[in-house]
Structures are given as C-alpha cells and as structure tokens.
Design a protein around this motif. Structure first.
Motif, PDB file in Angstrom:
ATOM      1  N   GLN A  30      92.151  46.116 -43.019  1.00  0.00           N
ATOM      2  CA  GLN A  30      92.764  46.709 -44.207  1.00  0.00           C
ATOM      3  C   GLN A  30      94.160  46.144 -44.664  1.00  0.00           C
ATOM      4  O   GLN A  30      94.511  45.712 -45.783  1.00  0.00           O
ATOM      5  N   ARG A  66      85.088  54.128 -49.466  1.00  0.00           N
ATOM      6  CA  ARG A  66      85.234  53.802 -51.034  1.00  0.00           C
ATOM      7  C   ARG A  66      85.740  53.259 -52.303  1.00  0.00           C
ATOM      8  O   ARG A  66      86.184  52.004 -52.851  1.00  0.00           O
ATOM      9  N   CYS A  76      87.457  49.897 -50.894  1.00  0.00           N
ATOM     10  CA  CYS A  76      86.119  49.025 -51.860  1.00  0.00           C
ATOM     11  C   CYS A  76      86.389  48.904 -53.051  1.00  0.00           C
ATOM     12  O   CYS A  76      87.143  47.464 -54.010  1.00  0.00           O
ATOM     13  N   CYS A 107      87.493  44.863 -49.512  1.00  0.00           N
ATOM     14  CA  CYS A 107      85.695  45.549 -49.403  1.00  0.00           C
ATOM     15  C   CYS A 107      85.244  44.981 -48.247  1.00  0.00           C
ATOM     16  O   CYS A 107      84.482  45.851 -47.690  1.00  0.00           O
ATOM     17  N   SER A 152      85.571  47.483 -45.479  1.00  0.00           N
ATOM     18  CA  SER A 152      85.805  48.655 -46.545  1.00  0.00           C
ATOM     19  C   SER A 152      83.317  48.635 -45.927  1.00  0.00           C
ATOM     20  O   SER A 152      83.298  49.990 -45.401  1.00  0.00           O
ATOM     21  N   VAL A 153      83.437  47.739 -45.984  1.00  0.00           N
ATOM     22  CA  VAL A 153      81.567  47.572 -45.598  1.00  0.00           C
ATOM     23  C   VAL A 153      81.338  48.216 -44.392  1.00  0.00           C
ATOM     24  O   VAL A 153      80.093  48.817 -44.040  1.00  0.00           O
TER      25      VAL A 153
END
Length: 241
Positions: free
Chosen positions: A7, A115, A118, A180, A183-184
C-alpha cells in the motif's frame, strides 16, 4: 506486513504521478517549433493549453492568451477538461488512500479500510486514464498537422509537457493498480483466516464432546442406571399384564 508495504508503494507511485500530472497543466511547452532566420537570430514558437508565445534568441517572449474558450479548437477544450478532471481525481484519490491505508489510525475496521483503499486505487486509475487521453489527443493533433502536406500554417513538434504528462499517467496507473491489488489480497487473507479458525474450533468441540474413538465392533458399556439389575427390576413379569 507485506500488505502495508504494498500500500505504501502504491501510494507513493500514485502521489508522484498526480504531482507530475498537475505540473503538466502549468508547463509551457506542449508544442514547440523553432525557426532560424539567421545564424544569430532564432525564434521559438511554443504553445500550451492556455496561451501561445514566441521567444527570440535574446530570451524576450511575446505571449498571447487564448481570447475565447468557445472559439478554441475542440481538442484543446477536451484536453483542458481531461487534465482538470485528472487533477481533481488524483486529489481525492490521495485523501482516500491516506484514510484506507493500514498504517493510519482512521478509517474504521480493516475491512472498511480495504474498501476505501480499493476505491482510492480506482480513482487514481481514472486520473491516469484522463491524463493519458489528454496528452495522447494533443500529440495526435500535432503529428497529424506535421505530416499533412496540405497544412500550410506553422507546424509544431511534441513538447516536454507531453512526456511529463505521459510519465505521470503511467505512475498513476501503476500506483492505482497496486492499491487495488493490496486491498484484494487483504480481504482474501482475512477470509481465509476466518475459515481456518472456524474449522479448528469445530474440530476441538467435536473431539471434546465425543471423547476418544472406540475400536470397531466394541459396544459402549451401559450406564449404571441401565444396568442388568435395574433393567430386570423395571421390566418384570407384571409389566406385560
């Protein structure tokens, strides 16, 4: 720990791309052309989204702002709108990324923070696409006029601002995709860990209630209340009368 590092990398890439995209709007040389009249005197024509200028060899510039927005060419208006949209999306994306990162203390639970991160990644991707489209559209117009034999006006070449904009767009796309992906992966790790803990607790409860397994063919010993003596006293001959 790996998710936090991912991140941070995505946030740094996206923020750097947004800064480059923002600086592209104020950069002068979107398209440039030089005309050498003599060995000493050289005039440089350059233009961006807001004005067109000419600079001589002594460094003196004579600029003319675009008078009317409605009288501009369609591609300049489109590039203006796309670049402003890219800057706004990058600004909101940086705020959402700060809220959704694991290393910050705001944003709620880990699931909600994932979330938000993302969503920030998607916002940066949209910002990169807007900037990439604007720079590519402007460059296409320059190359089309340069290679058109019927175009008799001043011809230009690609300026430095276009390359800066392309670099910022690529960084925004890479950084947004990294956010993204982080986050996944965070959501997947939490879901897998929940299933594993549930299966372990269920196995523990089942073993504690059932007790040790009995060998095949061995019947469990009857409880004291159902022993043979009590069974005889309870079901004597008068029970069938």
């Amino acid at each position: 720990m790996s998710g936090t590092v991912t991140q941070i990398i995505g946030f740094v890439l996206s923020t750097c791309g947004w800064v480059l995209t923002s600086s592209t709007i104020a950069t002068d040389y979107w398209k440039v052309s030089s005309i050498a009249e003599t060995v000493i005197t050289t005039a440089t024509f350059w233009s961006n989204l807001w004005k067109s200028c000419v600079t001589d060899s002594t460094g003196v510039s004579d600029c003319k702002d675009f008078a009317s927005m409605l009288a501009l060419d369609g591609y300049i208006q489109a590039c203006r709108g796309l670049m402003i949209a890219a800057v706004c999306l990058g600004f909101f994306g940086s705020i959402f990324a700060l809220i959704g990162m694991k290393c910050t203390t705001i944003g709620g639970t880990d699931k909600s923070k994932a979330r938000i991160a993302c969503f920030a990644g998607v916002t940066f991707i949209l910002s990169g696409l807007c900037s990439l489209t604007a720079c590519s559209l402007y460059a296409h117009q320059i190359t089309a006029e340069f290679f058109d034999p019927m175009f008799v006006a001043q011809k230009y070449e690609l300026g430095a601002a276009l390359f800066i904009g392309w670099g910022g767009s690529v960084l925004c796309l890479c950084g947004g995709g990294t956010l993204c992906f982080s986050s996944v992966s965070t959501c997947t790790e939490r879901f897998t860990g929940y299933i594993y803990k549930g299966a372990a607790s269920h196995s523990h409860v089942s073993t504690s209630h059932r007790g040790p397994l009995k060998p095949a063919g061995q019947l469990p010993s009857p409880s004291p209340e159902y022993s043979s003596s009590s069974h005889t006293r309870q079901f004597d001959k008068n029970a069938y009368v």
